[in-house]
Enzyme design. Structure first.
Site, PDB file in Angstrom:
ATOM      1  N   PRO A  89      20.357 -22.921  81.080  1.00 40.26           N
ATOM      2  CA  PRO A  89      21.790 -23.128  81.354  1.00 40.26           C
ATOM      3  C   PRO A  89      22.013 -23.988  82.594  1.00 40.26           C
ATOM      4  O   PRO A  89      23.118 -24.454  82.828  1.00 40.26           O
ATOM      5  CB  PRO A  89      22.335 -21.714  81.578  1.00 40.26           C
ATOM      6  CG  PRO A  89      21.263 -20.763  81.212  1.00 40.26           C
ATOM      7  CD  PRO A  89      19.969 -21.507  81.133  1.00 40.26           C
ATOM      8  N   GLU A 116      13.746 -13.473  83.079  1.00 42.48           N
ATOM      9  CA  GLU A 116      14.655 -13.953  84.128  1.00 42.48           C
ATOM     10  C   GLU A 116      14.418 -15.418  84.471  1.00 42.48           C
ATOM     11  O   GLU A 116      15.192 -16.031  85.179  1.00 42.48           O
ATOM     12  CB  GLU A 116      14.502 -13.098  85.390  1.00 42.48           C
ATOM     13  CG  GLU A 116      14.954 -11.666  85.194  1.00 42.48           C
ATOM     14  CD  GLU A 116      16.362 -11.562  84.614  1.00 42.48           C
ATOM     15  OE1 GLU A 116      17.296 -12.074  85.241  1.00 42.48           O
ATOM     16  OE2 GLU A 116      16.513 -10.970  83.528  1.00 42.48           O
ATOM     17  N   ARG A 154      18.771 -35.442  62.737  1.00 40.75           N
ATOM     18  CA  ARG A 154      19.704 -36.104  61.820  1.00 40.75           C
ATOM     19  C   ARG A 154      20.046 -37.517  62.261  1.00 40.75           C
ATOM     20  O   ARG A 154      20.685 -38.263  61.521  1.00 40.75           O
ATOM     21  CB  ARG A 154      20.931 -35.255  61.500  1.00 40.75           C
ATOM     22  CG  ARG A 154      21.632 -34.591  62.577  1.00 40.75           C
ATOM     23  CD  ARG A 154      22.550 -33.460  62.106  1.00 40.75           C
ATOM     24  NE  ARG A 154      23.524 -33.865  61.104  1.00 40.75           N
ATOM     25  CZ  ARG A 154      24.465 -34.774  61.302  1.00 40.75           C
ATOM     26  NH1 ARG A 154      24.584 -35.382  62.448  1.00 40.75           N
ATOM     27  NH2 ARG A 154      25.292 -35.085  60.332  1.00 40.75           N
ATOM     28  N   ASP A 169      30.381 -38.613  60.966  1.00 42.44           N
ATOM     29  CA  ASP A 169      30.442 -37.331  61.668  1.00 42.44           C
ATOM     30  C   ASP A 169      31.420 -37.329  62.819  1.00 42.44           C
ATOM     31  O   ASP A 169      31.695 -38.370  63.400  1.00 42.44           O
ATOM     32  CB  ASP A 169      29.092 -37.030  62.337  1.00 42.44           C
ATOM     33  CG  ASP A 169      28.072 -36.644  61.337  1.00 42.44           C
ATOM     34  OD1 ASP A 169      28.441 -36.394  60.197  1.00 42.44           O
ATOM     35  OD2 ASP A 169      26.893 -36.600  61.731  1.00 42.44           O
TER      36      ASP A 169
HETATM   37  N1  ADE Z   1      18.625 -20.548  77.801  1.00 39.78           N
HETATM   38  C1  ADE Z   1      19.496 -19.563  77.969  1.00 39.78           C
HETATM   39  N2  ADE Z   1      20.740 -19.987  77.819  1.00 39.78           N
HETATM   40  C2  ADE Z   1      20.672 -21.324  77.551  1.00 39.78           C
HETATM   41  C3  ADE Z   1      21.629 -22.337  77.306  1.00 39.78           C
HETATM   42  N3  ADE Z   1      22.933 -22.111  77.306  1.00 39.78           N
HETATM   43  N4  ADE Z   1      21.177 -23.586  77.083  1.00 39.78           N
HETATM   44  C4  ADE Z   1      19.867 -23.849  77.097  1.00 39.78           C
HETATM   45  N5  ADE Z   1      18.921 -22.931  77.318  1.00 39.78           N
HETATM   46  C5  ADE Z   1      19.318 -21.684  77.544  1.00 39.78           C
END
Ligand code: ADE
Length: 246
Positions: A89, A116, A154, A169
């Site tokens: 994230p 974690e 794709r 698309d």
């Molecule tokens: N691992 C955990 N959450 C994630 C996300 N939103 N994007 C990429 N990898 C992740």
């Protein structure tokens, strides 16, 4: 395109991707997918791949050694330095433009983390790109890797067959896709827009373009700022929203 996925859950990735259109492209040999079980590379007697975080805190951290050795098992087979994507994230948020750019690589390695986190030192050592699939937190990198592989694939010639074209698309022209209809002509009292039955291709194309513009303006105005929209189309949108609000 050769994909390599370093993961503790190879079946999840393999089974998920060997389905539908990506599955067909794998069978056709346009793509290849190698899953590497990080656990196979641990030197721990008990098959451990994680340990407590230095400094304390909740959760476990995936250790550097098994990940690095799993990566080396891939790198040593290649005659180029592949891009290594770590799913997190904290990464750059994935989009269609990135999908098109990644599709130009000969091969990509994906590193899926769990728990974690992953020992920072192995990330510094091997990762070229940190990528997020959106501002939410998943339990692991497997689903994000699968999303990226689907979107990238794709864009590769031959993966989509006739009638599965990537050009129309959403995002193809920076806009969202127009609405689609199929038989019957009236369903549940709802009729298909009559212009689609007119047989006039130019008019249908113009209507679809207008629908794409309206949808994008209503749902994703942020996209409209970057899309190629003519002054005439801007005027059409202004008139549309003026009429709607009056
Ligand atoms: N691992 C955990 N959450 C994630 C996300 N939103 N994007 C990429 N990898 C992740």
């Amino acid at each position: 395109m050769d994909y390599y996925v370093l993961t503790l859950f190879p079946d999840m990735v393999g089974e998920g991707l060997r389905t539908s259109i990506i599955g067909r492209a794998l069978e056709e040999g346009i793509l290849s997918l190698t899953t590497v079980n990080i656990r196979d590379y641990t030197t721990s007697r008990h098959g451990k791949t994680d340990d407590y975080p230095y400094g304390g805190g909740a959760g476990m951290v995936m250790q550097a050694q098994p990940i690095y050795d799993a990566y080396r098992s891939v790198r040593d087979r290649l005659d180029y330095d592949p891009r290594v994507v770590y799913l997190t994230p904290q990464g750059r948020v994935f989009n269609q433009e990135m999908a098109r750019e990644f599709a130009l690589s000969p091969g990509i390695v994906f590193l899926c983390g769990h728990y974690e986190g992953v020992d920072e030192r192995v990330l510094e050592e091997i990762v070229t790109d940190e990528v997020s699939i959106g501002d939410f937190v998943l339990t692991g990198g497997e689903l994000p890797a699968m999303c990226m592989i689907d979107a990238i694939s794709r864009q590769i010639p031959g993966v989509l067959h006739n009638g599965e074209s990537a050009e129309d698309d959403s995002f193809g022209d920076g806009l969202l896709e127009f609405p689609q209809y199929s038989r019957p002509e009236v369903w549940n009292g709802r009729a298909v827009p009559s212009i689609l039955l007119s047989g006039d291709h130019a008019k249908v194309d113009a209507w679809r373009r207008e629908q794409s513009l309206i949808r994008t303006a209503e749902r994703r105005p942020d996209l409209l700022e970057k899309a190629a929209v003519s002054p005439k189309e801007r005027a059409m949108l202004n008139a549309y929203f003026q009429k709607k609000s009056s």
